[in-house]
Design a protein around this motif. Structure first.
Motif, PDB file in Angstrom:
ATOM      1  N   ASP A   3       0.799  -1.219   0.000  1.00  0.00           N
ATOM      2  CA  ASP A   3       0.000   0.000   0.000  1.00  0.00           C
ATOM      3  C   ASP A   3       0.837   1.278   0.000  1.00  0.00           C
ATOM      4  OD1 ASP A   3      -2.265  -1.596   0.116  1.00  0.00           O
ATOM      5  OD2 ASP A   3      -2.357  -1.521   2.295  1.00  0.00           O
ATOM      6  N   GLY A   4       2.165   1.162  -0.099  1.00  0.00           N
ATOM      7  CA  GLY A   4       3.028   2.330  -0.005  1.00  0.00           C
ATOM      8  C   GLY A   4       3.222   3.049  -1.314  1.00  0.00           C
ATOM      9  N   ALA A   5       4.157   3.981  -1.272  1.00  0.00           N
ATOM     10  CA  ALA A   5       4.523   4.763  -2.454  1.00  0.00           C
ATOM     11  C   ALA A   5       5.531   3.990  -3.291  1.00  0.00           C
ATOM     12  CB  ALA A   5       5.121   6.099  -2.012  1.00  0.00           C
ATOM     13  N   LYS A  61       5.822   9.244  -9.979  1.00  0.00           N
ATOM     14  CA  LYS A  61       5.394   8.957  -8.603  1.00  0.00           C
ATOM     15  C   LYS A  61       4.073   8.210  -8.652  1.00  0.00           C
ATOM     16  CE  LYS A  61       7.599  13.159  -7.058  1.00  0.00           C
ATOM     17  NZ  LYS A  61       7.411  14.434  -7.697  1.00  0.00           N
ATOM     18  N   THR A  62       4.032   7.066  -7.970  1.00  0.00           N
ATOM     19  CA  THR A  62       2.847   6.216  -7.992  1.00  0.00           C
ATOM     20  C   THR A  62       2.731   5.476  -6.669  1.00  0.00           C
ATOM     21  OG1 THR A  62       1.666   4.579  -9.317  1.00  0.00           O
ATOM     22  CG2 THR A  62       4.039   4.269  -9.106  1.00  0.00           C
ATOM     23  N   THR A  63       1.902   4.450  -6.646  1.00  0.00           N
ATOM     24  CA  THR A  63       1.773   3.589  -5.472  1.00  0.00           C
ATOM     25  C   THR A  63       2.358   2.223  -5.787  1.00  0.00           C
ATOM     26  OG1 THR A  63      -0.396   2.812  -6.173  1.00  0.00           O
ATOM     27  CG2 THR A  63      -0.353   4.710  -4.672  1.00  0.00           C
ATOM     28  N   ALA A  64       2.695   1.493  -4.742  1.00  0.00           N
ATOM     29  CA  ALA A  64       3.189   0.128  -4.927  1.00  0.00           C
ATOM     30  C   ALA A  64       2.144  -0.720  -5.640  1.00  0.00           C
ATOM     31  CB  ALA A  64       3.559  -0.471  -3.575  1.00  0.00           C
ATOM     32  N   ARG A  89       9.642   0.219  -4.846  1.00  0.00           N
ATOM     33  CA  ARG A  89       8.785   0.644  -3.751  1.00  0.00           C
ATOM     34  C   ARG A  89       9.582   1.534  -2.802  1.00  0.00           C
ATOM     35  NH1 ARG A  89       7.257  -3.616  -6.114  1.00  0.00           N
ATOM     36  NH2 ARG A  89       5.120  -4.352  -6.145  1.00  0.00           N
ATOM     37  N   LEU A  98       1.394  10.221   0.401  1.00  0.00           N
ATOM     38  CA  LEU A  98       0.832   8.896   0.149  1.00  0.00           C
ATOM     39  C   LEU A  98      -0.665   8.975  -0.113  1.00  0.00           C
ATOM     40  CD1 LEU A  98       1.293   5.917  -0.153  1.00  0.00           C
ATOM     41  CD2 LEU A  98       1.098   5.685   2.335  1.00  0.00           C
ATOM     42  N   LEU A 101      -1.112  10.159  -3.680  1.00  0.00           N
ATOM     43  CA  LEU A 101      -0.796   9.104  -4.639  1.00  0.00           C
ATOM     44  C   LEU A 101      -1.921   8.078  -4.718  1.00  0.00           C
ATOM     45  CD1 LEU A 101       2.969   8.473  -3.785  1.00  0.00           C
ATOM     46  CD2 LEU A 101       2.048   9.678  -5.778  1.00  0.00           C
ATOM     47  N   VAL A 102      -2.429   7.668  -3.564  1.00  0.00           N
ATOM     48  CA  VAL A 102      -3.518   6.685  -3.520  1.00  0.00           C
ATOM     49  C   VAL A 102      -4.774   7.257  -4.174  1.00  0.00           C
ATOM     50  CG1 VAL A 102      -5.083   5.444  -1.971  1.00  0.00           C
ATOM     51  CG2 VAL A 102      -2.616   5.415  -1.545  1.00  0.00           C
ATOM     52  N   THR A 105      -4.035   7.448  -8.152  1.00  0.00           N
ATOM     53  CA  THR A 105      -3.882   6.162  -8.833  1.00  0.00           C
ATOM     54  C   THR A 105      -5.010   5.208  -8.483  1.00  0.00           C
ATOM     55  OG1 THR A 105      -2.433   5.259  -7.125  1.00  0.00           O
ATOM     56  CG2 THR A 105      -1.379   6.404  -8.975  1.00  0.00           C
TER      57      THR A 105
END
Length: 117
Positions: A3-5, A61-64, A89, A98, A101-102, A105
């Motif tokens: 759930d991370g960056a 820049k995105t999420t895992a 990650r 975060l 980003l969530v 995305t």
């Protein structure tokens, strides 16, 4: 840390190519932001030969959770035959970063779920 960056690094031959790829990833909801870094000098070995060239870098820049899909899409649309795409990650991100980003995305995940449902 599903759930991370996460970050994606990729060089391009031109600013226009980098911006086009970043736009496609943004439109697809696979990244929330791309930093385009001009003026990079690349020194490399390719097919046994030393080479050098000027390139432009893109840092996405995105999420895992979106990382694998973003890397796959970038590989699909990149103008190079064998683009150097590296995604990883992040060990940490500010809570507000975060959340952003969530939020950005996560729209892609919601749209994909609706299309499949």
């Amino acid at each position: 840390m599903a759930d991370g960056a996460a970050l994606i690094w990729c060089p391009f031959a031109s600013r226009a190519d980098a911006e086009a790829a970043a736009g496609a990833l943004l439109d697809a909801g696979l990244i929330a932001c791309a930093n385009i870094l001009p003026g990079m000098i690349s020194l490399y070995t390719w097919q046994g030969e030393r080479g050098a060239g000027e390139e432009v870098a893109m840092l996405g820049k995105t999420t895992a959770a979106a990382l694998e899909a973003a890397v796959a899409k970038l590989a699909e649309i990149h103008p190079y035959d064998c683009p150097a795409i590296v995604g990883w990650r992040a060990d940490g991100a500010a809570p507000a970063t975060l959340a952003w980003l969530v939020a950005e995305t996560g729209k892609n995940a919601q749209n994909t779920a609706q299309e499949q449902g």
